[in-house]
Design a protein around this motif. Sequence first.
Motif, short mmCIF file in Angstrom:
data_model
loop_
_atom_site.label_atom_id
_atom_site.label_comp_id
_atom_site.label_asym_id
_atom_site.label_seq_id
_atom_site.Cartn_x
_atom_site.Cartn_y
_atom_site.Cartn_z
N CYS A 50 0.96 -1.13 -0.10
CA CYS A 50 0.02 -0.10 0.24
C CYS A 50 0.80 1.33 -0.06
O CYS A 50 1.94 1.32 0.85
CB CYS A 50 -0.98 0.08 1.27
SG CYS A 50 -1.79 1.41 1.37
N HIS A 52 0.55 3.98 1.12
CA HIS A 52 0.11 4.87 2.09
C HIS A 52 1.41 4.65 3.20
O HIS A 52 2.43 5.30 3.44
CB HIS A 52 -1.31 4.83 2.71
CG HIS A 52 -1.34 5.67 3.98
ND1 HIS A 52 -2.02 5.22 4.97
CD2 HIS A 52 -0.89 7.07 4.42
CE1 HIS A 52 -2.03 6.06 5.90
NE2 HIS A 52 -1.16 7.05 5.75
N MET A 53 1.37 3.54 3.97
CA MET A 53 2.23 3.12 4.82
C MET A 53 2.65 1.70 4.90
O MET A 53 3.21 0.95 5.85
CB MET A 53 1.53 3.39 6.27
CG MET A 53 1.46 4.88 6.69
SD MET A 53 1.04 5.38 8.05
CE MET A 53 2.06 4.68 9.23
N GLY A 54 2.32 1.23 3.71
CA GLY A 54 3.23 -0.30 3.40
C GLY A 54 2.26 -1.53 3.71
O GLY A 54 2.88 -2.63 3.99
N ALA A 55 0.87 -1.34 4.13
CA ALA A 55 0.36 -2.53 4.52
C ALA A 55 0.38 -3.49 3.11
O ALA A 55 0.14 -3.03 1.99
CB ALA A 55 -1.21 -2.45 4.85
N CYS A 71 -7.65 -1.19 1.64
CA CYS A 71 -6.45 -1.45 2.36
C CYS A 71 -6.79 -1.99 3.78
O CYS A 71 -7.88 -1.16 4.30
CB CYS A 71 -5.38 -0.32 2.42
SG CYS A 71 -3.90 -0.81 3.43
N PHE A 73 -5.40 -1.60 6.63
CA PHE A 73 -4.70 -0.78 7.60
C PHE A 73 -5.75 0.52 7.80
O PHE A 73 -6.44 0.70 8.72
CB PHE A 73 -3.41 -0.27 7.21
CG PHE A 73 -2.59 0.15 8.13
CD1 PHE A 73 -3.11 0.48 9.63
CD2 PHE A 73 -1.22 0.33 8.21
CE1 PHE A 73 -2.14 1.06 10.79
CE2 PHE A 73 -0.31 0.82 9.26
CZ PHE A 73 -0.92 1.06 10.46
N HIS A 74 -5.75 1.33 6.89
CA HIS A 74 -6.72 2.74 6.90
C HIS A 74 -7.98 2.61 5.91
O HIS A 74 -8.32 3.68 5.93
CB HIS A 74 -6.00 3.84 6.78
CG HIS A 74 -4.70 3.74 7.67
ND1 HIS A 74 -3.41 3.63 7.05
CD2 HIS A 74 -4.55 4.12 9.07
CE1 HIS A 74 -2.47 3.69 7.97
NE2 HIS A 74 -3.14 3.88 9.46
N ALA A 75 -8.20 1.51 5.27
CA ALA A 75 -9.46 1.33 4.49
C ALA A 75 -9.25 2.20 3.18
O ALA A 75 -10.37 2.62 2.65
CB ALA A 75 -10.54 1.60 5.13
N LEU A 76 -8.00 2.82 2.73
CA LEU A 76 -8.19 3.65 1.66
C LEU A 76 -8.34 2.67 0.59
O LEU A 76 -7.83 1.52 0.55
CB LEU A 76 -6.62 4.32 1.70
CG LEU A 76 -6.63 5.40 0.75
CD1 LEU A 76 -7.41 6.57 0.87
CD2 LEU A 76 -5.15 5.84 1.04
S1 FES Z 1 -1.37 1.53 4.84
FE1 FES Z 1 -2.90 1.13 3.35
S2 FES Z 1 -4.38 2.92 3.72
FE2 FES Z 1 -2.76 3.34 5.29
#
Ligand code: FES
Length: 337
Positions: A50, A52-55, A71, A73-76
Amino acid sequence: MVWNLPGVPWLIAHKSMLQVNKPKMFTICGKDYVLWKNERGEVSALENICPHMGAKLSDGWICPNTNTIACPFHALEFDNEGRAILPNDKISKPLAKPLELFFQGDFIWTYANETPKLPIPDVLEKLSSQYRYIGSTKEVTIKAPFLDVLEINHDLNHAKGTHREVFRINSTKVDDFQDNGYYSISKIRHFRAENTLKEYLKNPSLLFTPKVLGLVLENYFPSLVVVYTDTPVGKAIQVFIIYPETETTTRTFIPIFAEKSFGILNPLLEKSTIKSTEEIIHQDGGMLETLYPRFEPKIRLENEEPVHWVRKHYYSWNDLTPLPCKGRGENSELLII
Ligand code: FES
Ligand SMILES: [Fe+2]
């Protein structure tokens, strides 16, 4: 020589191997991707990380209405071009890199986003039009480098050792080997001993496996070996697929086709054929995973030409020039011979 052979077309799945709206992670040439199929059978693929932060996107979920992946992690949400869905119907620029896919009927190929050096062979289209696709073995990761698995798939001498159990192969005769560049063909006969009652009960497809097993092997360097077997109940075709997962692991699965249909007996015969084909993978993998590290062989056997054929192309891969095509994707049909 580069271990992941950039520019090879890799077969990664048959659409039936994907569940609808269920993300699936897979690794090819050292990179993780997420693959998903929607209700209409359309398949998408993105890098699995991802932006954003690598999930791991593959741990997220598919939103069926928008065909986006959320995602965990934060559902983006990301669409199949890797663009994030933002508030107020806004869409970002591409952030997660898509994996370019090429479709041949239900078979899914990729160049792992590298510049193509070999065309996608059209043999699966031909098989799909002439024979009945009965399914595929489970996918397996063999803990061995790609070259080791490539070699065993072209090793005409290993059946009487590696496959002596269950298949009871005593000896192999090679009738022909033709080298046509990146395509070659072998014609061989395996001579088998009688199976035990226990083996027949465990693997009913052995009843249709003749004592003299005539095989034609079409080799499409380096990812496909198509094995045609004549049986008393028609031709059976196993397509040995391999691709490099990481530098030390190789992924494999075997789609299977049959010439004839046996009505209500089909489920039983198909299950048994898939099971005995999985046994082949199990035996090959078991052998490869126990080998000592590679060294120059101190002895040569007869009939090793196909192994030398793959080694030659593997070690000279860097010298092969890319295909003269405008670009991947828009000209995908040009890549098919
Ligand atoms: S790590 Fe994927 S939305 Fe934050
Ligand atoms: Fe084998």
